[in-house]
Design an enzyme around this catalytic site. Structure first.
Site, PDB file in Angstrom:
ATOM      1  CG  ASN A   1      27.403  48.042  31.820  1.00 55.92           C
ATOM      2  OD1 ASN A   1      27.235  48.496  32.961  1.00 55.92           O
ATOM      3  ND2 ASN A   1      28.239  47.061  31.561  1.00 55.92           N
TER       4      ASN A   1
ATOM      5  CG  HIS B   1      33.061  45.961  31.693  1.00 53.54           C
ATOM      6  ND1 HIS B   1      32.567  45.187  32.720  1.00 53.54           N
ATOM      7  CD2 HIS B   1      34.195  45.344  31.269  1.00 53.54           C
ATOM      8  CE1 HIS B   1      33.356  44.141  32.904  1.00 53.54           C
ATOM      9  NE2 HIS B   1      34.348  44.220  32.037  1.00 53.54           N
TER      10      HIS B   1
ATOM     11  CD  GLU C   1      34.984  53.028  35.484  1.00 57.80           C
ATOM     12  OE1 GLU C   1      33.786  53.058  35.800  1.00 57.80           O
ATOM     13  OE2 GLU C   1      35.790  52.225  35.981  1.00 57.80           O
TER      14      GLU C   1
HETATM   15  C1  GAR Z   1      32.907  51.180  38.169  1.00 57.08           C
HETATM   16  O1  GAR Z   1      34.286  50.985  38.097  1.00 57.08           O
HETATM   17  C2  GAR Z   1      32.212  50.453  37.034  1.00 57.08           C
HETATM   18  O2  GAR Z   1      32.949  50.446  35.843  1.00 57.08           O
HETATM   19  C3  GAR Z   1      32.115  49.068  37.600  1.00 57.08           C
HETATM   20  O3  GAR Z   1      31.757  49.268  38.945  1.00 57.08           O
HETATM   21  C4  GAR Z   1      32.303  50.497  39.399  1.00 57.08           C
HETATM   22  C5  GAR Z   1      31.219  51.310  40.033  1.00 57.08           C
HETATM   23  O4  GAR Z   1      31.767  52.430  40.662  1.00 57.08           O
HETATM   24  N1  GAR Z   1      31.127  48.304  36.903  1.00 57.08           N
HETATM   25  C6  GAR Z   1      31.233  46.997  36.705  1.00 57.08           C
HETATM   26  O5  GAR Z   1      32.174  46.343  37.093  1.00 57.08           O
HETATM   27  C7  GAR Z   1      30.076  46.392  35.954  1.00 57.08           C
HETATM   28  N2  GAR Z   1      30.433  45.113  35.444  1.00 57.08           N
HETATM   29  P1  GAR Z   1      30.827  53.657  41.056  1.00 57.08           P
HETATM   30  O6  GAR Z   1      29.668  53.080  41.849  1.00 57.08           O
HETATM   31  O7  GAR Z   1      31.722  54.508  41.918  1.00 57.08           O
HETATM   32  O8  GAR Z   1      30.389  54.328  39.794  1.00 57.08           O
END
Ligand code: GAR
Length: 197
Positions: free
Chosen positions: A108, A110, A175
């Site tokens: 995952n 985060h 990320e």
């Molecule tokens: C990302 O920032 C990820 O880290 C977060 O959602 C976003 C998805 O963006 N995840 C969480 O918060 C999980 N707890 P994306 O759809 O553009 O990859």
């Protein structure tokens, strides 16, 4: 042997795109399916545009019956035969019934430097706390939320005047570097944590 990767999304899927685009050449893994709980998730189109099969398992019809929802996910995955699951902005909690059989094979991402700020609103919480350093984490998934062994972190200095929008945008850039780097090593069986600055 090449590993087959399932990616779970709920939204735009920008991390998913980076993972898909990384799995080429001598990369030890290839995508086998992108799964979403939301049929309107933008990431589904982006996966299809890249020729990756998609599956939708809506959570609403299960109305809080997480076991049944997870059973449906398992069914949707079956003929794609993944070796690894990458959660990439998948905004549903998964119970031990689903997670335990995938232990050591599910990742995952985060948006915080775990163990800080498990759960939601991580950027706002980092700003409220006056943190000078924020970032993101890729970790193995265990039944506890945003827990599990850390496989990589990327730091993002908080700048004066940062807002949730400016900070989250810079975290997202990190990320996109971190998740592909971790997946490549993980798929080779290397679980040593990566630190990006
Ligand atoms: C990302 O920032 C990820 O880290 C977060 O959602 C976003 C998805 O963006 N995840 C969480 O918060 C999980 N707890 P994306 O759809 O553009 O990859």
């Amino acid at each position: 042997m090449t590993k087959r990767v399932a990616i779970f999304i709920s939204g735009s899927g920008s991390n998913m795109v980076k993972l898909l685009d990384s799995m080429h050449g001598d990369h030890p893994a290839r995508p086998c399916v992108v799964l979403s709980n939301d049929p309107s998730a933008k990431g589904l189109e982006r996966a299809e545009a890249r020729g990756v099969p998609t599956e939708v398992v809506r959570h609403q019809p299960f109305k809080g019956d997480r076991d049944a929802f997870e059973h449906a996910i398992t069914g949707a995955l079956a003929h794609h035969a993944p070796d690894i699951i990458c959660l990439a902005g998948f905004m549903r909690k998964l119970t031990a019934g689903f997670v335990d059989p995938w232990r050591g094979h599910m990742l995952n991402i985060h948006p915080s430097l775990l163990p800080k700020y498990k759960g939601l609103h991580t950027h706002a919480r980092a700003l409220e706390a006056g943190d000078s350093l924020h970032g993101c984490t890729v970790h193995e998934v265990t039944p506890a939320l945003d827990d599990g062994p850390i496989l990589g972190q990327a730091e993002v200095p908080v700048q004066p005047g940062d807002t949730v929008e400016t900070l989250s945008a810079r975290v997202l850039v990190q990320e996109h570097r971190l998740y592909p780097a971790v997946l490549e090593r993980f798929a080779r069986g290397d679980k040593r944590p990566i630190l990006l600055r």
